[in-house]
Every structure is written in structure tokens, then in C-alpha cells.
Design a protein around this motif. Structure first.
Motif, short mmCIF file in Angstrom:
data_model
loop_
_atom_site.label_atom_id
_atom_site.label_comp_id
_atom_site.label_asym_id
_atom_site.label_seq_id
_atom_site.Cartn_x
_atom_site.Cartn_y
_atom_site.Cartn_z
N PRO A 24 0.79 -1.23 0.00
CA PRO A 24 0.00 0.00 0.00
C PRO A 24 0.83 1.28 0.00
CG PRO A 24 0.03 -0.93 2.20
CD PRO A 24 0.72 -1.92 1.28
N TYR A 25 2.11 1.19 0.29
CA TYR A 25 2.95 2.39 0.39
C TYR A 25 3.70 2.67 -0.91
CZ TYR A 25 1.57 1.26 5.05
OH TYR A 25 0.79 0.94 6.13
N ILE A 41 5.52 -26.51 -6.56
CA ILE A 41 5.71 -25.07 -6.70
C ILE A 41 5.23 -24.35 -5.45
CG2 ILE A 41 4.99 -23.01 -8.00
CD1 ILE A 41 4.85 -24.77 -10.49
N TYR A 42 6.03 -23.40 -4.99
CA TYR A 42 5.70 -22.57 -3.84
C TYR A 42 5.77 -21.11 -4.28
CZ TYR A 42 6.63 -26.94 -1.52
OH TYR A 42 6.59 -28.26 -1.17
N THR A 43 4.85 -20.30 -3.77
CA THR A 43 4.79 -18.90 -4.19
C THR A 43 4.91 -17.97 -2.99
OG1 THR A 43 2.37 -18.90 -4.07
CG2 THR A 43 3.37 -19.43 -6.21
N GLY A 44 5.24 -16.72 -3.29
CA GLY A 44 5.31 -15.69 -2.27
C GLY A 44 5.11 -14.32 -2.88
N VAL A 45 4.74 -13.36 -2.04
CA VAL A 45 4.55 -11.98 -2.47
C VAL A 45 5.26 -11.06 -1.49
CG1 VAL A 45 2.31 -12.43 -3.56
CG2 VAL A 45 2.38 -11.71 -1.16
N ASN A 46 5.54 -9.84 -1.96
CA ASN A 46 6.09 -8.88 -1.02
C ASN A 46 4.96 -8.37 -0.12
OD1 ASN A 46 5.19 -7.46 -3.45
ND2 ASN A 46 6.08 -5.60 -2.59
N VAL A 47 5.32 -8.12 1.14
CA VAL A 47 4.38 -7.64 2.14
C VAL A 47 5.02 -6.44 2.82
CG1 VAL A 47 3.08 -8.19 4.25
CG2 VAL A 47 3.46 -9.96 2.50
N GLU A 48 4.50 -5.25 2.51
CA GLU A 48 5.05 -4.03 3.11
C GLU A 48 4.48 -3.81 4.50
OE1 GLU A 48 5.86 -1.46 -0.94
OE2 GLU A 48 4.26 -0.82 0.39
N ASN A 49 5.14 -2.95 5.23
CA ASN A 49 4.73 -2.58 6.57
C ASN A 49 5.02 -1.11 6.73
OD1 ASN A 49 5.33 -2.17 9.58
ND2 ASN A 49 4.42 -4.22 9.53
N ILE A 50 4.23 -0.40 7.51
CA ILE A 50 4.44 1.03 7.70
C ILE A 50 5.85 1.30 8.25
CG2 ILE A 50 3.44 1.16 10.01
CD1 ILE A 50 3.02 3.78 7.26
N TYR A 52 8.90 0.53 7.27
CA TYR A 52 9.43 0.02 6.01
C TYR A 52 10.46 -1.12 6.11
CZ TYR A 52 7.93 1.82 1.49
OH TYR A 52 7.28 2.03 0.32
N PRO A 53 11.46 -1.04 6.94
CA PRO A 53 12.43 -2.15 6.93
C PRO A 53 11.86 -3.48 7.40
CG PRO A 53 13.27 -0.26 8.18
CD PRO A 53 11.84 0.03 7.83
N GLU A 54 10.67 -3.46 7.93
CA GLU A 54 10.08 -4.69 8.47
C GLU A 54 9.27 -5.47 7.44
OE1 GLU A 54 10.94 -5.80 11.45
OE2 GLU A 54 12.17 -4.00 11.56
N GLY A 55 9.26 -5.04 6.21
CA GLY A 55 8.53 -5.75 5.17
C GLY A 55 9.18 -7.08 4.82
N THR A 56 8.49 -7.85 3.98
CA THR A 56 9.00 -9.15 3.55
C THR A 56 9.02 -9.19 2.03
OG1 THR A 56 7.95 -10.17 5.48
CG2 THR A 56 8.63 -11.64 3.71
#
Length: 144
Positions: A24-25, A41-50, A52-56
Motif C-alpha cells: 500500500p505504500y 511449486i511454492y509462491t510468495g509476495v512482497n508484504v510491506e509494513n508502515i 518500512y524495513p520490516e517488510g517481507t
């Protein structure tokens, strides 16, 4: 470097899961799909956090899914983002990928517009830190 045929199934799965990213940022959605040692198959997405350095990162999410299912090897990986050029994994994800990489792993990086770049992991992370850098544990003489 010998040419590798892009794994179109991985690219498609990464593109599909990318839409589930939580960004969202920045609005920068990234999807990753990897093929485990047995072909799953394994999948993943980026996950932001307010905070910022704590995102995945997407790659880290896919690796976590691999591990949660008991997998320990990446045979192939594809990362996709809506960018002018294919985006390489960040440094931390390169190291995470190296931890589980099959020998001679080729990393596929793609854009939503169809551009593809493939590089061996060794080219993305030369002189990677690994298990071989650890000395065997020393045993003391009196462990009683």
C-alpha cells in the motif's frame, strides 16, 4: 553461460500471485514462484509494513512456504514485477536463495510486459557465504 529455457509455468504462477502482494505504500507488487526439489511449486509476495524495513520480500515468502512444507531445495525460481526491466532479488534474498539452491541454479527475472532475464545464482551472488565457511565443531577433551 549455457542458455536456459525459462520456466513458463513458474513465471505464470509468479505473475498470478503477484496480484496478491500487499504494497500500500510503494504500490510495487512483486511475485515469486519456486520449484522445490520434488517439483512442487511454492509462491510468495512482497508484504510491506508502515515500518518500512520490516517488510517481507516475495522470494522470502516463497522460501518460507517451501520450508513450511518440509522442502529444502530450490530447483528453479522466477521473480516478476511491473518494472521497465527485470528486477533482481535484493542482497538478503540472494543469500536466502543460495541457502537452498540446487547446484547451477538459474534465477529467472521477468517483467509484467514480458521481458525476461536469466542469470546463474553465482553471477548474482559471487563468493557467497555458505556452510563451507564454517569450521567443523571442535570437541573438548573433557566434556563430562
Amino acid at each position: 553461460m549455457p542458455e536456459s529455457v525459462p520456466d513458463t509455468e513458474l513465471i505464470a504462477r509468479a505473475a498470478q500471485i503477484r496480484l496478491q502482494a500487499y504494497a500500500p505504500y510503494s504500490g510495487f507488487l512483486v511475485g515469486a514462484a519456486l520449484r522445490g526439489g520434488s517439483g512442487e511449486i511454492y509462491t510468495g509476495v512482497n508484504v510491506e509494513n508502515i515500518a518500512y524495513p520490516e517488510g517481507t520480500c516475495a522470494e522470502a515468502g516463497a522460501i518460507a512456504a517451501l520450508c513450511a512444507a518440509g522442502g529444502r531445495q530450490i530447483r528453479a525460481i522466477a521473480i516478476i514485477a511491473d518494472a521497465p526491466e527485470p528486477v533482481a532479488p535484493c542482497g538478503g534474498c540472494r543469500q536466502k536463495i543460495a541457502e537452498f539452491a540446487a547446484p547451477d541454479l538459474v534465477v529467472t527475472m521477468a517483467t509484467t510486459s514480458g521481458a525476461i532475464c536469466q542469470l546463474p545464482l553465482q553471477a548474482l551472488l559471487p563468493a557467497a557465504f555458505g556452510r563451507s565457511h564454517f569450521a567443523p565443531p571442535q570437541r573438548g577433551g573433557d566434556e563430562g
